[in-house]
Write a protein that holds these residues in place. Structure first.
Motif, PDB file in Angstrom:
ATOM      1  N   TYR A   1       0.832  -1.205   0.000  1.00 53.89           N
ATOM      2  CA  TYR A   1       0.000   0.000   0.000  1.00 53.89           C
ATOM      3  C   TYR A   1       0.867   1.256   0.000  1.00 53.89           C
ATOM      4  O   TYR A   1       1.874   1.327   0.708  1.00 53.89           O
ATOM      5  CB  TYR A   1      -0.915   0.033   1.223  1.00 53.89           C
ATOM      6  CG  TYR A   1      -1.952  -1.063   1.228  1.00 53.89           C
ATOM      7  CD1 TYR A   1      -3.079  -0.991   0.413  1.00 53.89           C
ATOM      8  CD2 TYR A   1      -1.793  -2.186   2.044  1.00 53.89           C
ATOM      9  CE1 TYR A   1      -4.029  -2.000   0.404  1.00 53.89           C
ATOM     10  CE2 TYR A   1      -2.742  -3.208   2.041  1.00 53.89           C
ATOM     11  CZ  TYR A   1      -3.852  -3.107   1.218  1.00 53.89           C
ATOM     12  OH  TYR A   1      -4.785  -4.115   1.205  1.00 53.89           O
ATOM     13  N   SER A   2       0.458   2.249  -0.775  1.00 51.20           N
ATOM     14  CA  SER A   2       1.142   3.535  -0.823  1.00 51.20           C
ATOM     15  C   SER A   2       0.108   4.653  -0.884  1.00 51.20           C
ATOM     16  O   SER A   2      -1.058   4.423  -1.240  1.00 51.20           O
ATOM     17  CB  SER A   2       2.071   3.622  -2.042  1.00 51.20           C
ATOM     18  OG  SER A   2       3.075   2.634  -1.996  1.00 51.20           O
ATOM     19  N   PHE A   3       0.546   5.852  -0.551  1.00 49.96           N
ATOM     20  CA  PHE A   3      -0.357   7.004  -0.612  1.00 49.96           C
ATOM     21  C   PHE A   3       0.463   8.251  -0.910  1.00 49.96           C
ATOM     22  O   PHE A   3       1.537   8.456  -0.326  1.00 49.96           O
ATOM     23  CB  PHE A   3      -1.112   7.190   0.699  1.00 49.96           C
ATOM     24  CG  PHE A   3      -2.325   8.075   0.587  1.00 49.96           C
ATOM     25  CD1 PHE A   3      -3.576   7.534   0.322  1.00 49.96           C
ATOM     26  CD2 PHE A   3      -2.219   9.450   0.721  1.00 49.96           C
ATOM     27  CE1 PHE A   3      -4.692   8.336   0.191  1.00 49.96           C
ATOM     28  CE2 PHE A   3      -3.329  10.266   0.601  1.00 49.96           C
ATOM     29  CZ  PHE A   3      -4.574   9.708   0.336  1.00 49.96           C
ATOM     30  N   ASP A   4      -0.027   9.079  -1.821  1.00 45.22           N
ATOM     31  CA  ASP A   4       0.642  10.329  -2.183  1.00 45.22           C
ATOM     32  C   ASP A   4      -0.362  11.460  -2.048  1.00 45.22           C
ATOM     33  O   ASP A   4      -1.271  11.610  -2.867  1.00 45.22           O
ATOM     34  CB  ASP A   4       1.170  10.249  -3.625  1.00 45.22           C
ATOM     35  CG  ASP A   4       2.017  11.456  -4.004  1.00 45.22           C
ATOM     36  OD1 ASP A   4       2.040  12.439  -3.242  1.00 45.22           O
ATOM     37  OD2 ASP A   4       2.650  11.417  -5.079  1.00 45.22           O
ATOM     38  N   THR A   5      -0.201  12.244  -0.997  1.00 45.89           N
ATOM     39  CA  THR A   5      -1.142  13.336  -0.750  1.00 45.89           C
ATOM     40  C   THR A   5      -0.896  14.521  -1.668  1.00 45.89           C
ATOM     41  O   THR A   5      -1.693  15.454  -1.714  1.00 45.89           O
ATOM     42  CB  THR A   5      -1.039  13.784   0.729  1.00 45.89           C
ATOM     43  OG1 THR A   5      -2.160  14.597   1.052  1.00 45.89           O
ATOM     44  CG2 THR A   5       0.235  14.585   0.984  1.00 45.89           C
ATOM     45  N   ARG A   6       0.226  14.474  -2.436  1.00 46.61           N
ATOM     46  CA  ARG A   6       0.569  15.573  -3.348  1.00 46.61           C
ATOM     47  C   ARG A   6       0.518  15.103  -4.794  1.00 46.61           C
ATOM     48  O   ARG A   6       1.293  15.555  -5.630  1.00 46.61           O
ATOM     49  CB  ARG A   6       1.966  16.097  -2.999  1.00 46.61           C
ATOM     50  CG  ARG A   6       2.092  16.599  -1.562  1.00 46.61           C
ATOM     51  CD  ARG A   6       3.525  16.857  -1.156  1.00 46.61           C
ATOM     52  NE  ARG A   6       4.341  15.644  -1.195  1.00 46.61           N
ATOM     53  CZ  ARG A   6       5.566  15.539  -0.689  1.00 46.61           C
ATOM     54  NH1 ARG A   6       6.116  16.591  -0.095  1.00 46.61           N
ATOM     55  NH2 ARG A   6       6.241  14.420  -0.762  1.00 46.61           N
ATOM     56  N   TRP A   7      -0.388  14.195  -5.092  1.00 42.54           N
ATOM     57  CA  TRP A   7      -0.449  13.607  -6.427  1.00 42.54           C
ATOM     58  C   TRP A   7      -0.662  14.659  -7.518  1.00 42.54           C
ATOM     59  O   TRP A   7      -0.052  14.626  -8.573  1.00 42.54           O
ATOM     60  CB  TRP A   7      -1.565  12.566  -6.468  1.00 42.54           C
ATOM     61  CG  TRP A   7      -1.754  11.932  -7.804  1.00 42.54           C
ATOM     62  CD1 TRP A   7      -2.761  12.166  -8.694  1.00 42.54           C
ATOM     63  CD2 TRP A   7      -0.910  10.955  -8.428  1.00 42.54           C
ATOM     64  NE1 TRP A   7      -2.603  11.392  -9.822  1.00 42.54           N
ATOM     65  CE2 TRP A   7      -1.474  10.637  -9.681  1.00 42.54           C
ATOM     66  CE3 TRP A   7       0.267  10.303  -8.033  1.00 42.54           C
ATOM     67  CZ2 TRP A   7      -0.903   9.711 -10.553  1.00 42.54           C
ATOM     68  CZ3 TRP A   7       0.838   9.376  -8.905  1.00 42.54           C
ATOM     69  CH2 TRP A   7       0.251   9.086 -10.142  1.00 42.54           C
ATOM     70  N   GLY A   8      -1.559  15.580  -7.287  1.00 44.25           N
ATOM     71  CA  GLY A   8      -1.840  16.632  -8.257  1.00 44.25           C
ATOM     72  C   GLY A   8      -2.532  17.787  -7.576  1.00 44.25           C
ATOM     73  O   GLY A   8      -2.800  17.736  -6.367  1.00 44.25           O
ATOM     74  N   GLU A   9      -2.818  18.824  -8.315  1.00 44.63           N
ATOM     75  CA  GLU A   9      -3.491  19.988  -7.750  1.00 44.63           C
ATOM     76  C   GLU A   9      -4.855  19.575  -7.216  1.00 44.63           C
ATOM     77  O   GLU A   9      -5.748  19.188  -7.977  1.00 44.63           O
ATOM     78  CB  GLU A   9      -3.659  21.071  -8.818  1.00 44.63           C
ATOM     79  CG  GLU A   9      -4.257  22.367  -8.298  1.00 44.63           C
ATOM     80  CD  GLU A   9      -3.305  23.090  -7.344  1.00 44.63           C
ATOM     81  OE1 GLU A   9      -3.811  23.785  -6.438  1.00 44.63           O
ATOM     82  OE2 GLU A   9      -2.080  22.956  -7.513  1.00 44.63           O
ATOM     83  N   GLY A  10      -5.021  19.627  -5.887  1.00 44.53           N
ATOM     84  CA  GLY A  10      -6.278  19.234  -5.276  1.00 44.53           C
ATOM     85  C   GLY A  10      -6.555  17.748  -5.321  1.00 44.53           C
ATOM     86  O   GLY A  10      -7.698  17.335  -5.128  1.00 44.53           O
ATOM     87  N   GLN A  11      -5.521  16.940  -5.574  1.00 43.87           N
ATOM     88  CA  GLN A  11      -5.694  15.495  -5.691  1.00 43.87           C
ATOM     89  C   GLN A  11      -4.757  14.741  -4.761  1.00 43.87           C
ATOM     90  O   GLN A  11      -3.658  15.192  -4.439  1.00 43.87           O
ATOM     91  CB  GLN A  11      -5.402  15.026  -7.129  1.00 43.87           C
ATOM     92  CG  GLN A  11      -6.329  15.573  -8.181  1.00 43.87           C
ATOM     93  CD  GLN A  11      -5.915  15.110  -9.560  1.00 43.87           C
ATOM     94  OE1 GLN A  11      -4.741  14.898  -9.845  1.00 43.87           O
ATOM     95  NE2 GLN A  11      -6.894  14.942 -10.439  1.00 43.87           N
ATOM     96  N   ALA A  12      -5.213  13.571  -4.314  1.00 45.77           N
ATOM     97  CA  ALA A  12      -4.385  12.627  -3.567  1.00 45.77           C
ATOM     98  C   ALA A  12      -4.644  11.245  -4.164  1.00 45.77           C
ATOM     99  O   ALA A  12      -5.711  10.991  -4.730  1.00 45.77           O
ATOM    100  CB  ALA A  12      -4.718  12.640  -2.077  1.00 45.77           C
ATOM    101  N   MET A  13      -3.665  10.363  -4.052  1.00 45.99           N
ATOM    102  CA  MET A  13      -3.788   9.051  -4.671  1.00 45.99           C
ATOM    103  C   MET A  13      -3.342   7.949  -3.719  1.00 45.99           C
ATOM    104  O   MET A  13      -2.265   8.011  -3.144  1.00 45.99           O
ATOM    105  CB  MET A  13      -2.942   8.992  -5.948  1.00 45.99           C
ATOM    106  CG  MET A  13      -3.117   7.714  -6.773  1.00 45.99           C
ATOM    107  SD  MET A  13      -1.992   6.357  -6.265  1.00 45.99           S
ATOM    108  CE  MET A  13      -0.402   6.995  -6.790  1.00 45.99           C
ATOM    109  N   GLY A  14      -4.209   6.960  -3.546  1.00 45.79           N
ATOM    110  CA  GLY A  14      -3.857   5.766  -2.793  1.00 45.79           C
ATOM    111  C   GLY A  14      -3.730   4.602  -3.755  1.00 45.79           C
ATOM    112  O   GLY A  14      -4.449   4.543  -4.760  1.00 45.79           O
ATOM    113  N   SER A  15      -2.815   3.682  -3.481  1.00 46.49           N
ATOM    114  CA  SER A  15      -2.621   2.571  -4.415  1.00 46.49           C
ATOM    115  C   SER A  15      -2.314   1.277  -3.685  1.00 46.49           C
ATOM    116  O   SER A  15      -1.903   1.267  -2.518  1.00 46.49           O
ATOM    117  CB  SER A  15      -1.484   2.885  -5.399  1.00 46.49           C
ATOM    118  OG  SER A  15      -0.236   2.964  -4.723  1.00 46.49           O
ATOM    119  N   MET A  16      -2.530   0.179  -4.397  1.00 43.42           N
ATOM    120  CA  MET A  16      -2.180  -1.161  -3.954  1.00 43.42           C
ATOM    121  C   MET A  16      -1.518  -1.880  -5.119  1.00 43.42           C
ATOM    122  O   MET A  16      -2.034  -1.872  -6.240  1.00 43.42           O
ATOM    123  CB  MET A  16      -3.425  -1.934  -3.510  1.00 43.42           C
ATOM    124  CG  MET A  16      -3.162  -3.364  -3.030  1.00 43.42           C
ATOM    125  SD  MET A  16      -2.846  -4.586  -4.331  1.00 43.42           S
ATOM    126  CE  MET A  16      -4.489  -4.774  -5.017  1.00 43.42           C
TER     127      MET A  16
END
Length: 210
Positions: A40-55
């Motif tokens: 599991y990973s998470f990037d709270t700075r994925w894009g402008e106003g976006q966050a991304m969680g992944s598996m």
């Protein structure tokens, strides 16, 4: 649209799902300091106003969750259940335009998917679309740890990392208790806390030096 299957209907609403995926990413960052081996990973700075969680399980299966002002869009791939007849356009045909960023994100490999689900910020429940093999689309096992139950992560860590974790410690992280050197060390005695802090910043999770 029919009622979503149980693994999807048990997902928490967007804000709680975001906090949960951040907690899972923190636990993985502690147990697996090398990013390439994390599940599991998470990037709270994925894009402008976006966050991304992944598996990612390293065996060709993956899941991506894009969080933005619209809510959350999830795309999943169980590569063993991806049929040659699958048509990505059909999978995404019922997804509202507000989730276009998630549908078309190149990093999510949109043309390789067995299911997707979404929930708007004001929606009362989840919506989904599926195009897996006759025996399922992978959502049953891929979403099982996202039910919000800390014991689900214990079961996962037991199988994937082959470790026995303290349930109370996992509960603390599910509640977003600040990560201290003592807390991280109880989960992984070999953790480099200074390196971990960079991960916590990317995940958007609180840390405390004390």
């Amino acid at each position: 649209m029919p009622r979503p299957p149980d693994p999807i209907s048990r997902l928490p609403p967007p804000s709680r799902l975001r906090a949960l995926m951040q907690a899972l990413a923190v636990l993985d960052a502690i147990l697996s300091p090398e990013w390439v081996y994390r599940y599991y990973s998470f990037d709270t700075r994925w894009g402008e106003g976006q966050a991304m969680g992944s598996m990612r399980n390293g065996q060709g299966d993956d899941l991506f969750a894009l969080f933005d002002a619209a809510g959350v869009f999830i795309k999943g791939l169980d590569h063993e259940r991806l049929t040659h007849e699958a048509a990505p356009g059909a999978l995404y045909s019922s997804v509202p335009p507000v989730f276009e960023a998630g549908v078309n994100e190149p990093a999510f490999s949109p043309d390789r998917a067995t299911f997707c689900c979404w929930r708007g910020s004001g929606d009362e429940g989840w919506n989904w679309s599926s195009q897996g093999a006759p025996d399922g689309d992978g959502s049953d096992w891929m979403l099982s740890v996202l039910d919000g139950d800390p014991e689900s992560y214990l079961d996962f860590a037991r199988q994937y990392y082959e470790v026995e974790l303290d349930l109370d410690l996992v509960r603390l992280i599910y509640r977003h208790a600040p990560i201290t050197p003592e807390l991280a060390g109880r989960l992984n005695p070999d953790i480099d806390f200074e390196a971990l802090q960079a991960d916590l910043e990317e995940i958007g999770y609180p840390a405390s030096p004390a």
